[in-house]
Design an enzyme around this catalytic site. Structure first.
Site, short mmCIF file in Angstrom:
data_model
loop_
_atom_site.label_atom_id
_atom_site.label_comp_id
_atom_site.label_asym_id
_atom_site.label_seq_id
_atom_site.Cartn_x
_atom_site.Cartn_y
_atom_site.Cartn_z
N ASP A 193 -6.56 -5.04 -5.42
CA ASP A 193 -7.58 -5.10 -4.36
C ASP A 193 -8.65 -4.01 -4.63
O ASP A 193 -8.85 -3.11 -3.83
CB ASP A 193 -6.88 -4.87 -3.02
CG ASP A 193 -7.76 -5.12 -1.80
OD1 ASP A 193 -8.94 -5.43 -1.99
OD2 ASP A 193 -7.24 -4.98 -0.68
N ARG A 194 -9.31 -4.13 -5.78
CA ARG A 194 -10.23 -3.07 -6.24
C ARG A 194 -11.59 -3.12 -5.56
O ARG A 194 -12.33 -2.16 -5.54
CB ARG A 194 -10.38 -3.18 -7.78
CG ARG A 194 -11.38 -2.27 -8.42
CD ARG A 194 -11.02 -0.80 -8.25
NE ARG A 194 -12.01 0.06 -8.86
CZ ARG A 194 -13.21 0.32 -8.35
NH1 ARG A 194 -13.58 -0.23 -7.21
NH2 ARG A 194 -14.05 1.12 -8.99
N LYS A 195 -11.93 -4.28 -5.02
CA LYS A 195 -13.23 -4.45 -4.34
C LYS A 195 -14.36 -3.90 -5.20
O LYS A 195 -15.11 -2.98 -4.80
CB LYS A 195 -13.25 -3.79 -2.97
CG LYS A 195 -12.21 -4.36 -2.01
CD LYS A 195 -12.38 -3.80 -0.62
CE LYS A 195 -11.38 -4.35 0.37
NZ LYS A 195 -10.00 -3.91 0.16
N PHE A 196 -14.56 -4.46 -6.38
CA PHE A 196 -15.68 -4.07 -7.24
C PHE A 196 -16.99 -4.29 -6.49
O PHE A 196 -17.15 -5.30 -5.79
CB PHE A 196 -15.68 -4.91 -8.52
CG PHE A 196 -14.52 -4.64 -9.43
CD1 PHE A 196 -14.44 -3.46 -10.16
CD2 PHE A 196 -13.51 -5.58 -9.57
CE1 PHE A 196 -13.37 -3.22 -11.01
CE2 PHE A 196 -12.43 -5.34 -10.43
CZ PHE A 196 -12.37 -4.17 -11.14
N ILE A 197 -17.93 -3.35 -6.68
CA ILE A 197 -19.17 -3.45 -5.88
C ILE A 197 -20.40 -2.96 -6.64
O ILE A 197 -21.52 -3.03 -6.14
CB ILE A 197 -18.99 -2.69 -4.54
CG1 ILE A 197 -20.04 -3.11 -3.51
CG2 ILE A 197 -18.97 -1.18 -4.76
CD1 ILE A 197 -19.69 -2.77 -2.11
N ARG A 255 1.28 -3.41 6.50
CA ARG A 255 2.16 -2.60 7.34
C ARG A 255 3.10 -3.42 8.18
O ARG A 255 4.21 -2.97 8.48
CB ARG A 255 1.30 -1.67 8.22
CG ARG A 255 0.70 -0.51 7.45
CD ARG A 255 -0.42 0.16 8.20
NE ARG A 255 -1.63 -0.67 8.23
CZ ARG A 255 -2.78 -0.33 8.82
NH1 ARG A 255 -2.87 0.84 9.44
NH2 ARG A 255 -3.83 -1.13 8.79
N ASP A 286 0.83 -1.21 0.00
CA ASP A 286 0.00 0.00 0.00
C ASP A 286 0.87 1.27 0.00
O ASP A 286 0.74 2.13 0.87
CB ASP A 286 -0.97 -0.03 1.19
CG ASP A 286 -1.92 -1.21 1.09
OD1 ASP A 286 -2.21 -1.65 -0.04
OD2 ASP A 286 -2.37 -1.71 2.14
P1 5BU Z 1 -2.44 -3.94 6.73
O1 5BU Z 1 -1.42 -2.86 6.63
O2 5BU Z 1 -1.82 -5.35 6.85
O3 5BU Z 1 -3.49 -3.69 7.78
O4 5BU Z 1 -3.16 -3.90 5.30
C1 5BU Z 1 -4.28 -4.71 5.03
C2 5BU Z 1 -4.62 -4.60 3.55
O5 5BU Z 1 -5.65 -5.53 3.26
C3 5BU Z 1 -5.10 -3.24 3.11
O6 5BU Z 1 -4.68 -3.05 1.77
C4 5BU Z 1 -6.60 -3.36 3.17
O7 5BU Z 1 -7.24 -2.53 2.21
C5 5BU Z 1 -6.82 -4.82 2.82
N1 5BU Z 1 -8.00 -5.45 3.44
C6 5BU Z 1 -8.20 -5.54 4.80
O8 5BU Z 1 -7.39 -5.05 5.59
N2 5BU Z 1 -9.31 -6.17 5.30
C7 5BU Z 1 -10.23 -6.74 4.50
O9 5BU Z 1 -11.21 -7.32 4.97
C8 5BU Z 1 -9.99 -6.68 3.10
C9 5BU Z 1 -8.88 -6.04 2.60
BR1 5BU Z 1 -11.17 -7.49 1.97
#
Ligand code: 5BU
Length: 273
Positions: free
Chosen positions: A93-97, A241, A40
């Site tokens: 991770d576009r999460k189309f909706i 992260r 990210d």
């Molecule tokens: P993190 O930094 O490990 O907290 O990032 C988590 C990533 O996974 C981040 O890109 C979110 O948009 C993505 N994510 C999430 O955290 N939880 C979910 O349920 C989904 C995606 Br689906």
């Protein structure tokens, strides 16, 4: 839905009918990693730099391409080249909706041209089955064999409404599109959510919200560890992260890789006893 989580990635690669899943399992087996890096980062340089440094330790790189402030052709060319060089897949991770007609345009065209470069995308079923039908159609008509969808069956954020009947409906819709739905983003394996038992199915479980040292963040994120995720039947661990924001991201990704792989090996060993 029968669970194949006791089998090795190698065995599942052999048995699986979908070429993209075969490739995913083969990468995991070859590189000994079930880590999906949630990269990210918000500039092309940072994104490509982390993908290059951590690429040898991951099976998939997950992007949020719309947060890259200087997004352009070089972003995609760079990601595609690194995915080939380090042998990982790209997951947007576009999460189309939206409704099917809109989603097809968002997937195939627009500024981001996601279908051109992302092996995997995800979608929510809030809008009903049509959204998956639309993405499935684009994949079938697209002329590229290695494309697939993950359905967002659960979410990790506090108070998520993707539970119970919703999760069950996610599984039932996935079962209708076995050629293009690879599996789910969920906190655990979902065989208990299926009313229809099909022994041939092998949906892949991607689990987000994975962190070795934190329980959550100030905005509702909730974490589990690589070990609990794999014990719950997850196949691929999505971590952001915990890895890229660590003082030493390469050291961190190796720790996640080891923890995820050890937990996976314990799972398949105990299943074979
Ligand atoms: P993190 O930094 O490990 O907290 O990032 C988590 C990533 O996974 C981040 O890109 C979110 O948009 C993505 N994510 C999430 O955290 N939880 C979910 O349920 C989904 C995606 Br689906």
């Amino acid at each position: 839905m029968a669970s194949r989580s006791g089998l090795s990635y190698e065995q599942r690669a052999v048995q699986h009918p979908n070429p993209l899943v075969k490739k995913l399992f083969a990468i995991a087996e070859k590189k000994k990693t079930n880590i999906v890096l949630s990269a990210d980062l918000t500039t092309t340089n940072e994104l490509l730099d982390i993908a290059d440094r951590l690429g040898p330790h991951i099976a998939v790189l997950k992007t949020h391409i719309d947060i890259v402030s200087d997004f352009g052709p070089s972003t995609i060319e760079g990601l595609t080249e690194l995915a080939q060089r380090h042998d990982f897949l790209l997951f947007e991770d576009r999460k189309f909706i939206d409704i099917g007609n809109t989603v097809q345009k968002q997937y195939k065209g627009g500024a981001l041209r996601i279908h051109d470069w992302a092996h995997i995308v995800n979608a929510s079923i809030l809008a009903g089955e049509g959204i998956i039908q639309a993405l499935d159609q684009t994949i079938r008509d697209g002329g590229v064999s290695e494309r697939g969808i993950l359905i967002l069956a659960e979410m990790t954020s506090k108070g998520s409404l993707a539970v119970g009947e919703y999760t069950q409906a996610s599984v039932e819709i996935a079962q209708k599109f076995p050629q293009s739905v690879l599996g789910f983003v969920s906190t655990k394996e979902l065989s208990s959510h299926s009313r229809v038992a099909s022994p041939d199915e092998d949906f892949v479980v991607f689990t987000t919200g994975v962190n070795l040292s934190s329980k959550g963040d100030a905005l509702g994120q909730q974490y589990q560890t690589p070990t609990t995720a794999i014990e719950g039947g997850s196949d691929f661990l999505i971590a952001g992260r915990g890895i890229y924001a660590a003082a030493e991201p390469v050291t961190a990704v190796k720790e996640y890789q080891q923890a995820g792989w050890d937990a996976y090996q314990r799972r398949i060993t105990s299943a074979s006893k």
